[in-house]
Scaffold this motif. Structure first.
Motif, PDB file in Angstrom:
ATOM      1  N   GLU A  17       0.845  -1.201   0.000  1.00 52.82           N
ATOM      2  CA  GLU A  17       0.000   0.000   0.000  1.00 52.82           C
ATOM      3  C   GLU A  17       0.880   1.252   0.000  1.00 52.82           C
ATOM      4  N   VAL A  18       2.047   1.133  -0.614  1.00 51.94           N
ATOM      5  CA  VAL A  18       3.038   2.213  -0.600  1.00 51.94           C
ATOM      6  C   VAL A  18       2.468   3.501  -1.191  1.00 51.94           C
ATOM      7  N   PHE A  19       1.637   3.373  -2.234  1.00 49.83           N
ATOM      8  CA  PHE A  19       1.113   4.554  -2.916  1.00 49.83           C
ATOM      9  C   PHE A  19      -0.394   4.719  -2.716  1.00 49.83           C
ATOM     10  N   ALA A  20      -0.915   4.129  -1.657  1.00 52.56           N
ATOM     11  CA  ALA A  20      -2.364   4.130  -1.447  1.00 52.56           C
ATOM     12  C   ALA A  20      -2.907   5.459  -0.929  1.00 52.56           C
ATOM     13  N   ASP A  21      -2.089   6.229  -0.221  1.00 54.86           N
ATOM     14  CA  ASP A  21      -2.568   7.471   0.387  1.00 54.86           C
ATOM     15  C   ASP A  21      -2.366   8.613  -0.597  1.00 54.86           C
ATOM     16  N   GLU A  22      -3.467   9.136  -1.125  1.00 55.55           N
ATOM     17  CA  GLU A  22      -3.363  10.187  -2.139  1.00 55.55           C
ATOM     18  C   GLU A  22      -2.811  11.491  -1.573  1.00 55.55           C
ATOM     19  N   ASP A  28      10.801  10.149  -6.074  1.00 50.57           N
ATOM     20  CA  ASP A  28      11.347   9.113  -6.945  1.00 50.57           C
ATOM     21  C   ASP A  28      11.318   7.764  -6.236  1.00 50.57           C
ATOM     22  N   PHE A  29      10.974   6.738  -6.980  1.00 55.78           N
ATOM     23  CA  PHE A  29      10.869   5.393  -6.416  1.00 55.78           C
ATOM     24  C   PHE A  29      12.220   4.940  -5.881  1.00 55.78           C
ATOM     25  N   SER A  30      12.193   4.301  -4.720  1.00 61.12           N
ATOM     26  CA  SER A  30      13.416   3.813  -4.087  1.00 61.12           C
ATOM     27  C   SER A  30      13.138   2.468  -3.426  1.00 61.12           C
ATOM     28  N   TYR A 201      -5.012  -2.912  -7.338  1.00 61.04           N
ATOM     29  CA  TYR A 201      -4.462  -1.569  -7.244  1.00 61.04           C
ATOM     30  C   TYR A 201      -5.490  -0.541  -7.717  1.00 61.04           C
ATOM     31  N   SER A 202      -5.571   0.567  -7.007  1.00 64.11           N
ATOM     32  CA  SER A 202      -6.496   1.639  -7.379  1.00 64.11           C
ATOM     33  C   SER A 202      -5.869   2.511  -8.463  1.00 64.11           C
ATOM     34  N   SER A 203      -6.692   3.315  -9.103  1.00 62.13           N
ATOM     35  CA  SER A 203      -6.188   4.242 -10.122  1.00 62.13           C
ATOM     36  C   SER A 203      -5.199   5.225  -9.507  1.00 62.13           C
ATOM     37  N   ILE A 204      -5.440   5.628  -8.260  1.00 66.65           N
ATOM     38  CA  ILE A 204      -4.514   6.540  -7.575  1.00 66.65           C
ATOM     39  C   ILE A 204      -3.159   5.873  -7.367  1.00 66.65           C
ATOM     40  N   GLU A 205      -3.160   4.608  -6.916  1.00 64.01           N
ATOM     41  CA  GLU A 205      -1.906   3.885  -6.713  1.00 64.01           C
ATOM     42  C   GLU A 205      -1.140   3.732  -8.022  1.00 64.01           C
ATOM     43  N   GLU A 211       4.257   7.980 -11.627  1.00 61.83           N
ATOM     44  CA  GLU A 211       4.980   9.235 -11.437  1.00 61.83           C
ATOM     45  C   GLU A 211       6.298   8.997 -10.697  1.00 61.83           C
ATOM     46  N   ALA A 212       6.278   8.125  -9.686  1.00 62.90           N
ATOM     47  CA  ALA A 212       7.481   7.844  -8.905  1.00 62.90           C
ATOM     48  C   ALA A 212       8.556   7.167  -9.746  1.00 62.90           C
ATOM     49  N   LEU A 213       8.135   6.373 -10.726  1.00 68.35           N
ATOM     50  CA  LEU A 213       9.079   5.619 -11.553  1.00 68.35           C
ATOM     51  C   LEU A 213       9.560   6.394 -12.775  1.00 68.35           C
ATOM     52  N   GLU A 214       8.941   7.524 -13.035  1.00 71.63           N
ATOM     53  CA  GLU A 214       9.167   8.220 -14.301  1.00 71.63           C
ATOM     54  C   GLU A 214      10.636   8.506 -14.581  1.00 71.63           C
ATOM     55  N   ASN A 215      11.383   8.927 -13.580  1.00 72.82           N
ATOM     56  CA  ASN A 215      12.791   9.259 -13.779  1.00 72.82           C
ATOM     57  C   ASN A 215      13.742   8.162 -13.309  1.00 72.82           C
ATOM     58  N   VAL A 216      13.165   7.036 -12.911  1.00 65.61           N
ATOM     59  CA  VAL A 216      13.969   5.958 -12.317  1.00 65.61           C
ATOM     60  C   VAL A 216      14.008   4.727 -13.215  1.00 65.61           C
ATOM     61  N   LEU A 217      12.857   4.347 -13.752  1.00 68.08           N
ATOM     62  CA  LEU A 217      12.757   3.187 -14.632  1.00 68.08           C
ATOM     63  C   LEU A 217      12.683   3.684 -16.069  1.00 68.08           C
ATOM     64  N   ILE A 218      13.723   3.373 -16.848  1.00 66.56           N
ATOM     65  CA  ILE A 218      13.801   3.841 -18.238  1.00 66.56           C
ATOM     66  C   ILE A 218      13.867   2.618 -19.154  1.00 66.56           C
ATOM     67  N   PRO A 219      12.740   2.226 -19.730  1.00 64.73           N
ATOM     68  CA  PRO A 219      12.728   1.019 -20.562  1.00 64.73           C
ATOM     69  C   PRO A 219      13.316   1.271 -21.949  1.00 64.73           C
ATOM     70  N   TYR A 220      13.924   0.245 -22.504  1.00 68.78           N
ATOM     71  CA  TYR A 220      14.397   0.253 -23.881  1.00 68.78           C
ATOM     72  C   TYR A 220      13.371  -0.454 -24.768  1.00 68.78           C
TER      73      TYR A 220
END
Length: 253
Positions: A17-22, A28-30, A201-205, A211-220
């Motif tokens: 529930e890391v991202f459950a609280d809006e 950044d994800f860690s 998972y909720s839409s908020i989560e 958003e947290a992964l945007e600058n951390v996870l960069i897929p090829y």
């Protein structure tokens, strides 16, 4: 070689529930202690066919693992893959797990101790951006890890793996992908988010984690991953798993 089947060792009693609280601000994800405590639940609900991926990795690792060599799991997280491999790979293969997150390695050590094994399993704190060591390896597994390595360092990471592999050794790589075709890219992401909703998972989560992964996870793109493998020297590459924007690749030295 044992004929036992792999088994998934996941501690899922702590719900993600890391991202459950809006109300919480998004950073950044860690892979910190909060994530480590719920990681097994997170990955089992966030990665499509996670159990099947693990089973296929175990089968292919068993095909290539050689006695008196090492098997490395790079980005070993909570040791789920290492513990699954323990049941199928020759007992004379030593295991090494590398991760840059001490909290994840702590969970890995707890799981290994809880399950018990007669095999040598070494857990190493290592930052892929700063360099690491691979030696006498017949198998290297790297599941959903390269995508967290900054692109500038990915070629060096692959070279380290390639040079540490023995002849005919293999790399088993699973990655999240992006697509050059914007239509497919959008559709695959939409279907992936539907998968996450089906898993509670909720839409908020979903939105906050994205958003947290945007600058951390960069897929090829798949083609970029294949090109990278070939450029560092792998002679054979093949896709062994594909689900929308998730892919498994086996590469042989």
């Amino acid at each position: 070689m044992t004929d036992q089947s792999s088994r998934l060792v996941l501690h899922t009693n702590s719900r993600d529930e890391v991202f459950a609280d809006e109300r919480d601000a998004v950073a950044d994800f860690s892979f910190n202690s909060t994530v480590a405590n719920v990681f097994d639940d997170m990955v089992s609900r966030s990665v499509p066919f996670y159990g099947e991926m693990q089973r296929m990795v175990c089968e292919l690792a068993r095909d290539f693992a050689q006695p008196q060599s090492n098997l490395y799991d790079i980005g070993c997280s909570t040791a789920t893959t290492l513990l699954a491999l323990d049941h199928v790979v020759d007992n004379h293969v030593d295991f090494v797990g590398i991760d840059n997150a001490p909290d994840m390695l702590k969970k890995a050590a707890e799981k290994i101790e809880e399950l018990g094994t007669n095999r040598s399993i070494e857990l190493v704190t290592g930052d892929l951006h700063k360099g690491f060591t691979v030696e006498n390896a017949s198998v290297v597994t790297m599941l959903l890890t390269l995508q967290f390595v900054r692109p500038l360092f990915r070629e060096r990471v692959m070279k380290t793996i390639y040079e540490g592999l023995n002849e005919h050794g293999c790399l088993l790589l699973i990655e999240k992908l992006t697509s050059e075709d914007t239509t497919f890219n959008r559709l695959f992401i939409d279907h992936y988010y539907d998968f996450k909703r089906r898993n509670g998972y909720s839409s908020i989560e979903i939105s906050k984690k994205r958003e947290a992964l945007e600058n951390v996870l960069i897929p090829y793109r798949l083609e970029e991953n294949i090109q990278l493998l070939k450029e560092v020297g792998f002679k054979s590459t093949e896709v062994f798993f594909r689900w929308y924007n998730f892919c498994g690749i086996v590469a042989v030295k």
